[in-house]
Design a protein around this motif. Structure first.
Motif, PDB file in Angstrom:
ATOM      1  N   ASP A  12       0.876  -1.173   0.000  1.00  0.00           N
ATOM      2  CA  ASP A  12       0.000   0.000   0.000  1.00  0.00           C
ATOM      3  C   ASP A  12       0.909   1.218   0.000  1.00  0.00           C
ATOM      4  OD1 ASP A  12      -1.466   2.248   1.594  1.00  0.00           O
ATOM      5  OD2 ASP A  12      -3.100   0.883   1.063  1.00  0.00           O
ATOM      6  N   ARG A  14       0.900   3.862   1.458  1.00  0.00           N
ATOM      7  CA  ARG A  14       1.170   4.436   2.765  1.00  0.00           C
ATOM      8  C   ARG A  14       2.400   3.815   3.436  1.00  0.00           C
ATOM      9  NH1 ARG A  14      -4.712   3.668   5.330  1.00  0.00           N
ATOM     10  NH2 ARG A  14      -4.674   1.929   3.830  1.00  0.00           N
ATOM     11  N   ALA A 248      -2.345  -0.847   8.825  1.00  0.00           N
ATOM     12  CA  ALA A 248      -2.871   0.465   9.169  1.00  0.00           C
ATOM     13  C   ALA A 248      -3.936   0.305  10.251  1.00  0.00           C
ATOM     14  CB  ALA A 248      -3.473   1.137   7.937  1.00  0.00           C
ATOM     15  N   LEU A 254      -0.385  -2.956   4.965  1.00  0.00           N
ATOM     16  CA  LEU A 254       0.401  -1.938   4.268  1.00  0.00           C
ATOM     17  C   LEU A 254       1.651  -2.508   3.622  1.00  0.00           C
ATOM     18  CD1 LEU A 254       0.242   0.880   6.968  1.00  0.00           C
ATOM     19  CD2 LEU A 254      -1.178   0.654   4.916  1.00  0.00           C
TER      20      LEU A 254
END
Length: 298
Positions: A12, A14, A248, A254
């Motif tokens: 991800d 992030r 997350a 993530l």
């Protein structure tokens, strides 16, 4: 000291900014099943268990030396450092939770619930109110490998809280094999892994004493989950068979930090809580990362 390339897998966007050392240091490589890492900042050392060899070891950050801290060690597994700097240990061999006092003496915090012995306390955390929360699967009594084979006295594998006055309360009773656990930074949420069901559940903590909710937060796609820790961004780091999985707060996976052995647990240590230590099968790995372990109310 052997080094292994650190591989962060981004799943991800992030997670793209999460990273650290290019190489992990293998600071210990002579165990059978390492577990229970706890970093002691006052002494700049890491304490961890080698459960089947029935010993607790200490890695000195200043010298890199590893030595026995306690042997035999009652098949100690998970531990935490309380707010007074004392180690709280889960002992699978004696089926109890103990605390090492500043003078080295041992205090038994709990060894039974309603007159029946625990199965084999596994992992433990402390709440700022002084309560001690721990999981109690049966791994230490299932065989003689990590404890002593015995018949269970309780009706299952549950989660407990030891109140500051010493009274023991059962706080969750619908697990198969409760294992790792970790509070959110505000202590309003407790994450608990179930290693048999291969998922992490999320509970709301009420008045520091009770749990509600318990929905599945994340499922494991590589073996099962073991130890858990949070960082300052509220991300949940979970040990799994291919390394560490990072989630997350909304439950999204993530990314991963891959480790060449089955990871059992982790802890953020060092002066800034950014020295990541990972216990994994025979070894302990360490690297500096650009995230910091969560801090908790005192």
């Amino acid at each position: 000291m052997e080094k292994v390339r650190a591989r962060f897998e981004v799943l991800d966007e992030r997670f793209a900014r999460v990273g650290g050392d290019e190489w992990m240091e293998r600071v210990f490589a002579d165990g059978r099943w390492t577990e229970g890492p706890a970093y002691v900042p006052a002494g700049r050392y890491l304490v961890f268990s080698d459960i089947p060899n029935d010993r607790v070891l200490r890695w000195d950050e200043t010298t890199g030396a590893v030595g026995a801290l306690r042997e035999p060690a009652d098949y100690a597994n998970g531990r935490t450092l309380d707010r007074l700097g004392r180690l709280v240990n889960c002992e699978q061999g004696t089926r109890r939770v103990t605390r090492v006092e500043h003078d080295g003496s041992l205090t038994v915090l709990a060894d039974q619930y309603q007159g029946k012995r625990f199965n084999s306390p596994n992992d433990v955390v402390e709440h700022s109110d002084g309560g001690i929360w721990f999981t109690d699967p049966s791994y230490g009594i299932d065989s003689d490998y990590e404890g002593h084979r015995a018949d269970p006295e309780l009706d299952g594998c549950h989660v407990y809280r030891i109140a500051p006055d010493g009274e023991v309360h059962r706080v969750a009773d619908d697990f198969d094999r409760p294992n790792g656990l970790a509070f959110s930074a505000d202590e309003g949420t407790l994450y608990i892994g179930d290693s048999r069901r291969k998922h992490i559940r999320r509970f709301t903590v009420t008045d520091g004493r009770a749990l509600s909710g318990g929905e599945i937060f994340a499922s494991c796609d590589a073996g099962t989950f073991d130890g858990l820790r949070l960082d300052t961004e509220g991300r949940i780091w979970a040990a799994a068979h291919d390394g560490l999985h990072c989630f997350a707060p909304d439950g999204t996976l993530l990314g991963k930090l891959h480790v060449p052995e089955i990871a059992s647990n982790l802890v953020f240590g060092g002066a800034r809580r950014n020295h990541l230590f990972i216990t994994a099968t025979t070894s302990v790995y360490a690297l500096k990362v650009n995230v910091n372990g969560a801090t908790y109310p005192r």
